[in-house]
Design an enzyme around this catalytic site. Sequence first.
Site, PDB file in Angstrom:
ATOM      1  N   ARG A  28      -5.023  19.366  11.646  1.00 26.12           N
ATOM      2  CA  ARG A  28      -3.725  18.418  11.477  1.00 26.12           C
ATOM      3  C   ARG A  28      -5.373  17.108  11.337  1.00 26.12           C
ATOM      4  O   ARG A  28      -5.793  17.298  11.983  1.00 26.12           O
ATOM      5  CB  ARG A  28      -2.903  18.261  12.941  1.00 26.12           C
ATOM      6  CG  ARG A  28      -2.261  18.711  12.565  1.00 26.12           C
ATOM      7  CD  ARG A  28      -0.631  18.601  13.294  1.00 26.12           C
ATOM      8  NE  ARG A  28       0.529  19.703  12.753  1.00 26.12           N
ATOM      9  CZ  ARG A  28       1.306  20.194  12.809  1.00 26.12           C
ATOM     10  NH1 ARG A  28       0.801  19.365  11.169  1.00 26.12           N
ATOM     11  NH2 ARG A  28       1.621  21.121  12.718  1.00 26.12           N
ATOM     12  N   ASP A  29      -5.714  16.210  10.397  1.00 17.89           N
ATOM     13  CA  ASP A  29      -6.018  14.916  10.286  1.00 17.89           C
ATOM     14  C   ASP A  29      -6.249  14.296  11.361  1.00 17.89           C
ATOM     15  O   ASP A  29      -4.535  14.341  12.378  1.00 17.89           O
ATOM     16  CB  ASP A  29      -5.668  14.121   9.069  1.00 17.89           C
ATOM     17  CG  ASP A  29      -6.611  13.338   9.075  1.00 17.89           C
ATOM     18  OD1 ASP A  29      -7.521  13.924   8.036  1.00 17.89           O
ATOM     19  OD2 ASP A  29      -6.672  11.886   9.527  1.00 17.89           O
ATOM     20  N   ASN A  84     -10.748  13.680  -1.870  1.00 16.02           N
ATOM     21  CA  ASN A  84     -11.455  13.000  -2.274  1.00 16.02           C
ATOM     22  C   ASN A  84     -12.781  13.724  -3.021  1.00 16.02           C
ATOM     23  O   ASN A  84     -13.274  14.206  -1.761  1.00 16.02           O
ATOM     24  CB  ASN A  84     -11.486  11.876  -0.895  1.00 16.02           C
ATOM     25  CG  ASN A  84      -9.756  11.007  -0.699  1.00 16.02           C
ATOM     26  OD1 ASN A  84      -9.309  10.721  -1.658  1.00 16.02           O
ATOM     27  ND2 ASN A  84      -9.577  10.864   0.415  1.00 16.02           N
ATOM     28  N   VAL A  93     -16.164  13.282   4.445  1.00 10.83           N
ATOM     29  CA  VAL A  93     -16.521  14.293   5.708  1.00 10.83           C
ATOM     30  C   VAL A  93     -17.224  15.258   3.886  1.00 10.83           C
ATOM     31  O   VAL A  93     -16.003  15.324   3.464  1.00 10.83           O
ATOM     32  CB  VAL A  93     -15.862  14.643   5.974  1.00 10.83           C
ATOM     33  CG1 VAL A  93     -16.315  15.882   6.509  1.00 10.83           C
ATOM     34  CG2 VAL A  93     -15.500  13.760   7.250  1.00 10.83           C
ATOM     35  N   HIS A  97     -12.784  19.335   1.567  1.00 13.30           N
ATOM     36  CA  HIS A  97     -11.197  19.768   2.276  1.00 13.30           C
ATOM     37  C   HIS A  97     -10.475  18.742   1.852  1.00 13.30           C
ATOM     38  O   HIS A  97      -9.953  17.766   0.929  1.00 13.30           O
ATOM     39  CB  HIS A  97     -11.452  18.652   3.942  1.00 13.30           C
ATOM     40  CG  HIS A  97     -11.440  16.891   3.347  1.00 13.30           C
ATOM     41  ND1 HIS A  97     -13.049  16.929   2.852  1.00 13.30           N
ATOM     42  CD2 HIS A  97     -11.111  16.559   3.616  1.00 13.30           C
ATOM     43  CE1 HIS A  97     -13.501  15.289   3.146  1.00 13.30           C
ATOM     44  NE2 HIS A  97     -12.237  15.165   3.702  1.00 13.30           N
ATOM     45  N   HIS A  99      -6.336  17.299   1.616  1.00 11.60           N
ATOM     46  CA  HIS A  99      -5.402  16.990   2.022  1.00 11.60           C
ATOM     47  C   HIS A  99      -3.824  17.453   1.849  1.00 11.60           C
ATOM     48  O   HIS A  99      -3.524  17.245   0.697  1.00 11.60           O
ATOM     49  CB  HIS A  99      -5.631  15.109   1.912  1.00 11.60           C
ATOM     50  CG  HIS A  99      -7.098  14.660   2.636  1.00 11.60           C
ATOM     51  ND1 HIS A  99      -6.614  13.710   3.801  1.00 11.60           N
ATOM     52  CD2 HIS A  99      -7.795  14.346   1.969  1.00 11.60           C
ATOM     53  CE1 HIS A  99      -8.050  12.882   3.908  1.00 11.60           C
ATOM     54  NE2 HIS A  99      -8.608  13.909   2.488  1.00 11.60           N
TER      55      HIS A  99
HETATM   56  P1  AMP Z   1     -12.474  12.447   3.852  1.00 11.49           P
HETATM   57  O1  AMP Z   1     -12.461  10.548   3.766  1.00 11.49           O
HETATM   58  O2  AMP Z   1     -11.456  12.588   2.005  1.00 11.49           O
HETATM   59  O3  AMP Z   1     -13.349  12.666   3.808  1.00 11.49           O
HETATM   60  O4  AMP Z   1     -11.859  12.895   4.453  1.00 11.49           O
HETATM   61  C1  AMP Z   1     -12.026  12.938   5.721  1.00 11.49           C
HETATM   62  C2  AMP Z   1     -10.430  13.101   6.967  1.00 11.49           C
HETATM   63  O5  AMP Z   1     -10.789  13.657   8.043  1.00 11.49           O
HETATM   64  C3  AMP Z   1     -10.662  11.592   7.115  1.00 11.49           C
HETATM   65  O6  AMP Z   1      -8.932  11.586   6.837  1.00 11.49           O
HETATM   66  C4  AMP Z   1     -10.326  11.941   9.199  1.00 11.49           C
HETATM   67  O7  AMP Z   1      -9.087  11.292   9.536  1.00 11.49           O
HETATM   68  C5  AMP Z   1     -10.816  13.436   9.001  1.00 11.49           C
HETATM   69  N1  AMP Z   1     -11.012  13.121  10.206  1.00 11.49           N
HETATM   70  C6  AMP Z   1     -12.157  12.651  10.560  1.00 11.49           C
HETATM   71  N2  AMP Z   1     -12.586  13.010  11.916  1.00 11.49           N
HETATM   72  C7  AMP Z   1     -11.081  14.601  11.794  1.00 11.49           C
HETATM   73  C8  AMP Z   1     -11.620  15.588  13.473  1.00 11.49           C
HETATM   74  N3  AMP Z   1     -12.192  15.564  14.127  1.00 11.49           N
HETATM   75  N4  AMP Z   1     -10.548  16.270  13.777  1.00 11.49           N
HETATM   76  C9  AMP Z   1      -9.587  15.996  12.038  1.00 11.49           C
HETATM   77  N5  AMP Z   1      -9.847  15.489  11.214  1.00 11.49           N
HETATM   78  C10 AMP Z   1     -10.912  14.647  11.121  1.00 11.49           C
END
Ligand code: AMP
Length: 111
Positions: A28-29, A84, A93, A97, A99
């Site tokens: 989960r995000d 993204n 990140v 990944h 979403h």
């Molecule tokens: P993006 O912005 O597409 O790179 O998505 C990265 C996602 O990772 C964001 O929606 C963050 O909320 C999520 N995120 C960051 N750290 C964590 C974590 N430790 N566990 C779960 N989700 C995370």
Amino acid sequence: MDCLFCKIVAGEIPGDIVHTTERTVAFRDLVAQAPTHVLIVPRDHYANAAELAAGDPVASAELVTTAAAVATAEGYDDYRLVFNTGAGAGQSVFHTHLHLLAGRPLSWPPG
Ligand code: AMP
């Protein structure tokens, strides 16, 4: 390599893991943007979706089939999948990944 999602895959930092397969981990995000907001990542490190597709097309497909399985398990036929790619598109990140968003109306175009 100092990669947040590699550490979640390795169990070095906690993640709310909802599904795993041979090549993927779904968790989960932390900042959910919908009632279901799950990230599906490959176990191996690739920076973005295109690099994963080029380097491991089987794992790339498995991200999508895993997302579908999670959506079904959570009771949703309708959902959105998002990659993204690049900071300008919202990637924060740099470990591929996917979403999975579901459980609320999803308007188009996205912001
Ligand atoms: P993006 O912005 O597409 O790179 O998505 C990265 C996602 O990772 C964001 O929606 C963050 O909320 C999520 N995120 C960051 N750290 C964590 C974590 N430790 N566990 C779960 N989700 C995370």
